[in-house]
Scaffold this motif. Structure first.
Motif, PDB file in Angstrom:
ATOM      1  N   THR A 106       0.844  -1.188   0.000  1.00 42.52           N
ATOM      2  CA  THR A 106       0.000   0.000   0.000  1.00 42.52           C
ATOM      3  C   THR A 106       0.882   1.241   0.000  1.00 42.52           C
ATOM      4  N   GLY A 131      -6.386   2.205  -3.009  1.00 45.27           N
ATOM      5  CA  GLY A 131      -6.087   1.509  -1.758  1.00 45.27           C
ATOM      6  C   GLY A 131      -7.249   0.713  -1.215  1.00 45.27           C
ATOM      7  N   ARG A 137      -2.688   0.894  -4.260  1.00 43.26           N
ATOM      8  CA  ARG A 137      -2.245  -0.463  -3.981  1.00 43.26           C
ATOM      9  C   ARG A 137      -1.475  -0.981  -5.179  1.00 43.26           C
TER      10      ARG A 137
END
Length: 402
Positions: free
Chosen positions: A297, A329, A366
């Motif tokens: 992340t 994310g 991400r």
């Protein structure tokens, strides 16, 4: 030389007298010892006796404790039990006796329990918080629930926060027992204060980081992460895989699949003959792959970035191979990915990806390694792929990869 019989008689008489005296003392003391053993539940009377009830029983009447005190005026434990018994009967004498009893047994759990409940009823939150903390410090399970209620109630939080100091052992225990459904904002102050004093374990802090990530509090999560690990790389953490990954927070993460359904094995291995380590992703071909084989992340507050890295593969049996993929994310669809990474016959190749962070991601991105084609993830892939020397940098202009 053998002494005459007459000279030995006084010694024998003295021994007889001493034995008689010892027997008399034992005869007098034995009932007292038996009574104490029964009352205190000491061996071999752990379950009490018929004549003297078990002192640990909670349904004993105050009269039993009063009789015990008449015979043993200095028994501090019995004073505590008497206060507790009166309290359960709502007898006002419990409040009167509480202070003197606490002087005799200041850390007795029964007295602390009465003190905490009385203070809460009187609205004295400071005393209630301090008493409950003392109980938890001494292993009282019953005190955890009311202390947790004070911690999570905004109007009483400050009273509990004031009990935190550099020697507090209770805080880590309480934070680890908080229900996962509780919003992290309700107890974030406790984590911050405990972290600042250095009294929280790293796992406790990382649990809080994960909670904040799940709730979408990306900035708070990243700030706490930086405080916990103290040294982080800019934008992309551990880009060369040289530090052992914590596999949590804002570090590299991967799943540990069951051995009987293991489609991928991930590890950090030496980059010999070069210094440091590299990432090894072994695809077994025996099971389906998780969506993300490896991921991290990122908190990216800029607009456009460029990702670079090197990879090497061996015996890859895949039509479309793997790709480094970008999502927001909190999940969602891919909005950028590298070209397909295929077989290189153990030769190092480079890849790069320029991208712009979508506004809907709110800076949380991400980065994950996935099968380029979802159908191949379901079918399974075999082979080994290595990664090293990643670099993520902000750029003034960027184009989104097709």
């Amino acid at each position: 030389m053998k002494l005459p019989v007459r000279s030995r008689l006084p010694i024998e008489l003295w021994l007889a007298l001493w034995l008689c005296l010892a027997a008399l003392i034992g005869w007098q003391a034995w009932p007292r010892q038996l009574e104490r053993g029964c009352w205190m539940s000491e061996w071999p009377f752990e379950n009490g006796c018929d004549k003297w009830p078990d002192v640990t029983s909670r349904d004993e009447s105050p009269e039993i404790y009063q009789r015990q005190l008449q015979a043993n005026i200095g028994d501090s434990h019995t004073y505590a039990k008497l206060v507790r018994a009166w309290w359960l009967r709502e007898d006002v004498r419990a409040v009167t006796l509480l202070a003197p009893a606490r002087q005799l047994a200041p850390f007795d759990v029964a007295l602390l329990s009465v003190q905490a409940t009385l203070s809460a009823q009187q609205g004295n939150v400071d005393v209630a918080a301090r008493t409950l903390v003392e109980m938890v410090e001494r292993g009282s399970v019953d005190a955890r629930k009311p202390l947790m209620a004070l911690m999570l109630e905004p109007s009483t939080q400050n009273a509990v926060l004031e009990q935190i100091n550099a020697n507090s052992r209770w805080l880590d225990e309480m934070l680890m027992s908080i229900d996962p459904k509780v919003p992290p904002s309700l107890f974030q102050q406790f984590v911050s204060q405990g972290q600042a004093l250095g009294i929280l374990r790293i796992n406790t802090v990382l649990n809080m980081v994960e909670r904040l990530k799940r709730s979408g509090d990306w900035m708070d999560a990243y700030t706490l992460w930086v405080t916990a690990v103290q040294k982080v790389d800019k934008d992309l953490n551990n880009p060369g895989f040289d530090q052992r990954s914590l596999r949590r927070g804002f570090d590299w993460e991967w799943q540990q699949q069951p051995s009987n359904k293991q489609g991928v094995r991930v590890s950090q291995v030496p980059a010999s003959p070069r210094e440091g380590s590299m990432l090894e992703v072994e695809l077994t071909g025996r099971a389906a792959l998780p969506q993300a084989l490896v991921g991290q992340t990122l908190l990216l507050l800029g607009d456009s970035y460029q990702l670079k890295g090197r990879y090497m593969s061996d015996r890859m049996r895949s039509k479309q191979g793997l790709a480094w993929v970008l999502r927001c994310g909190n999940g969602g669809n891919r909005w950028a990915q590298t070209r397909d990474l295929l077989e290189t016959q153990r030769q190092w190749h480079s890849f790069e990806l320029s991208f712009r962070v979508p506004a809907e991601c709110n800076g949380a991105v991400r980065l994950s390694l996935e099968a380029s084609a979802p159908w191949e993830a379901r079918a399974g892939i075999s082979g080994v792929m290595y990664f090293d020397d990643f670099e993520l940098s902000a750029i003034t202009t960027a184009s989104v990869n097709d």
